[in-house]
Design an enzyme around this catalytic site. Structure first.
Site, mmCIF file in Angstrom:
data_model
loop_
_atom_site.group_PDB
_atom_site.id
_atom_site.type_symbol
_atom_site.label_atom_id
_atom_site.label_comp_id
_atom_site.label_asym_id
_atom_site.label_seq_id
_atom_site.Cartn_x
_atom_site.Cartn_y
_atom_site.Cartn_z
ATOM 1 N N HIS A 175 88.942 35.728 87.021
ATOM 2 C CA HIS A 175 89.934 35.855 87.713
ATOM 3 C C HIS A 175 91.264 35.697 86.829
ATOM 4 C CE1 HIS A 175 87.796 33.190 91.228
ATOM 5 N NE2 HIS A 175 88.505 34.336 91.511
ATOM 6 N N HIS A 296 84.926 29.856 84.375
ATOM 7 C CA HIS A 296 86.345 30.172 84.203
ATOM 8 C C HIS A 296 87.930 28.908 84.386
ATOM 9 C CE1 HIS A 296 85.586 32.254 88.640
ATOM 10 N NE2 HIS A 296 84.641 32.382 88.184
ATOM 11 N N TYR A 298 90.658 26.265 86.625
ATOM 12 C CA TYR A 298 90.223 24.878 85.864
ATOM 13 C C TYR A 298 89.773 23.574 86.322
ATOM 14 C CZ TYR A 298 94.656 23.399 87.610
ATOM 15 O OH TYR A 298 95.398 22.962 88.640
ATOM 16 N N GLU A 370 84.209 25.740 85.090
ATOM 17 C CA GLU A 370 85.675 25.273 85.287
ATOM 18 C C GLU A 370 85.964 24.848 84.336
ATOM 19 O OE1 GLU A 370 87.031 27.257 87.520
ATOM 20 O OE2 GLU A 370 86.007 26.967 89.195
HETATM 21 O O1 0X9 Z 1 86.906 29.316 93.727
HETATM 22 C C1 0X9 Z 1 87.005 29.678 93.021
HETATM 23 O O2 0X9 Z 1 85.800 30.877 92.898
HETATM 24 C C2 0X9 Z 1 85.459 28.926 91.385
HETATM 25 N N1 0X9 Z 1 87.156 28.322 91.937
HETATM 26 S S1 0X9 Z 1 88.620 29.059 91.036
HETATM 27 O O3 0X9 Z 1 89.078 27.981 90.852
HETATM 28 N N2 0X9 Z 1 88.017 28.963 89.274
HETATM 29 O O4 0X9 Z 1 88.760 30.003 91.715
HETATM 30 C C3 0X9 Z 1 84.732 28.045 92.875
HETATM 31 C C4 0X9 Z 1 83.615 29.204 92.402
HETATM 32 C C5 0X9 Z 1 81.989 28.246 92.487
HETATM 33 N N3 0X9 Z 1 80.946 28.732 93.442
HETATM 34 C C6 0X9 Z 1 80.851 29.286 94.631
HETATM 35 N N4 0X9 Z 1 81.172 28.804 95.266
HETATM 36 N N5 0X9 Z 1 79.737 29.852 95.237
HETATM 37 ZN ZN ZN Z 2 87.895 31.229 88.634
#
Ligand code: 0X9
Ligand code: ZN
Length: 408
Positions: A175, A296, A298, A370
């Site tokens: 990201h 990642h 936050y 995160e």
């Molecule tokens: O949404 C995401 O991809 C992740 N959070 S972010 O705020 N960095 O975008 C979390 C992903 C967690 N993993 C799964 N849900 N598989």
């Molecule tokens: Zn992310």
């Protein structure tokens, strides 16, 4: 004089391209009832607001960026729903301007060196990796495993030279706007390679680390739009795919969008993006991966599979125990509190993410860290805080390593 005039033209062109966040506000809203949480979800689904975090747990605040034209009606609906809110950032552009100025003021690192007092551009990161490969040829291999949509080389670094050893896999920067993520990967690389006290960490285990998995997006956040999240592949109406919805496990499920313009656009098919496709091929060349960590930001969460839906993994207890060790080690450094748990239950379901794919394919212990946000700024963690975040996170990585090395 001509040169100066030309420079002015070029500079104006570059500056004109920067997305401007003048007058954008970030609100902090805390859902206190299920009805309020559901209401927030409907606001997010409307696509009109930029949710900087998405947790729907009651009593957990959510940060939402709202453009000037929508601020009055946004505040009205919150009031109608009796929802409490506060303003976290009054003018987002002011924060980004401050950050850009700090980046410009930061001392430039010598080519091939790295520092943790500013965020580095892609070229500087590449040069650092190449320098490590030259300086430590016995223990370090740096290679290109693919090319991004805009033609940038994607690099990995392998630390440890015994092909029979298992490999811990980590990546960062999928990201684009989560700048603290590549910075943390670089610190981990620096400690593993350059700090002789930690030479033992790569004796029985190899490390495969990709510090910038989405180089196009990362550069775009430096040049055009600080809040860019996705890759930069060209669609028919919008650019970019959310790399963390593009992996080939449960592709297309919950928490993913088929709309090209959405922040969570999953892409036409699994591994449609050159970045995720090449990375998956690289990982498939490994035969034993006891641990995978995606960096990642936050929110200070340690998340683990399954994340595609509300499903607990068979080894949920072990994932929880290792996650707790990571969180405790980080807490012991300076008191940063992480929350540990199943990704779908704790945060939200999101299918096609790297953690689930790694878990289903090769890595029994799979985590998404995160990293902390920067006080009120979220993704925009001030450069002055890089050093403390990367150092505490390193202790978390050591704790995970220690669990894995005892087990295998
Ligand atoms: O949404 C995401 O991809 C992740 N959070 S972010 O705020 N960095 O975008 C979390 C992903 C967690 N993993 C799964 N849900 N598989
Ligand atoms: Zn992310």
């Amino acid at each position: 004089m001509k040169v100066l005039a030309l420079l002015a033209v070029v500079l104006t062109a570059v500056l004109a391209e920067q997305v401007n966040y003048d007058g954008y506000k970030v609100y902090k809203v805390t859902p206190r009832s299920q009805d309020q949480a559901d209401f927030l979800k409907s606001l997010e689904d409307s696509g009109e607001f930029d949710f900087w975090d998405h947790t729907r747990l009651l009593e957990y605040p959510v940060s939402i960026m709202v453009k000037p034209a929508l601020q009055a009606s946004f505040e009205n609906v919150l009031n109608l729903k009796y929802m409490h809110y506060s303003i976290l950032i009054d003018d987002v552009e002011r924060v980004f301007k401050f950050e850009r100025e700090a980046q410009l003021r930061a001392p430039k690192v010598e080519k091939g060196r790295i520092s943790f007092t500013e965020y580095h551009r892609y070229d500087v990161i590449q040069a650092y990796l190449e320098n490590l490969a030259e300086q430590y040829p016995d223990n370090v291999e740096v290679g290109t495993f693919g090319t991004s949509s805009e033609g940038r080389s994607m690099s990995y670094i392998k630390i440890g030279n015994n092909p029979g050893n298992p490999t811990i896999v980590m990546d960062a920067g999928i990201h684009a706007r989560e700048w603290i993520s590549p910075a943390t990967a670089l610190y981990i690389i620096e400690q593993l390679v350059e700090n002789q006290d930690y030479a033992y960490l790569s004796e029985n285990i190899n490390w495969l680390i990709v510090p910038v998995l989405n180089p196009d997006g990362y550069e775009y956040t430096h040049t055009n739009d600080r809040m860019w999240r996705k890759t930069r592949s060209r669609g028919s109406t919008c650019y970019g795919v959310d790399g963390n919805r593009n992996f080939g496990f449960q592709f297309g499920g919950l928490g993913t969008s088929s709309n090209e313009c959405s922040e969570t656009y999953r892409g036409k098919n699994a591994f449609s993006e050159p970045e995720t496709a090449a990375y998956s091929e690289l990982v498939k060349t490994l035969n034993d991966v006891p641990l995978y960590i995606a960096l990642h930001s936050y929110g200070s969460w340690v998340l683990f599979p399954w994340g595609y839906d509300y499903v607990y993994a068979d080894d949920n207890d072990e994932l929880q125990a290792v996650g707790d060790r990571i969180a405790n080690a980080i807490y012991n450094v300076g008191g940063t509190r992480y929350t540990v748990g199943n990704a779908a239950y704790l945060l939200y379901p999101a299918a096609g993410a790297s953690d689930d794919w790694m878990k289903s394919t090769i890595a029994p212990l799979s985590f998404t860290l995160e990293l902390p946000g920067g006080g009120s700024q979220g993704f925009d963690l001030p450069a002055s805080q890089i050093s403390s975040v990367v150092k505490e996170t390193w202790q978390g990585i050591l704790a995970a390593y220690s669990y894995v090395s005892k087990k295998y």
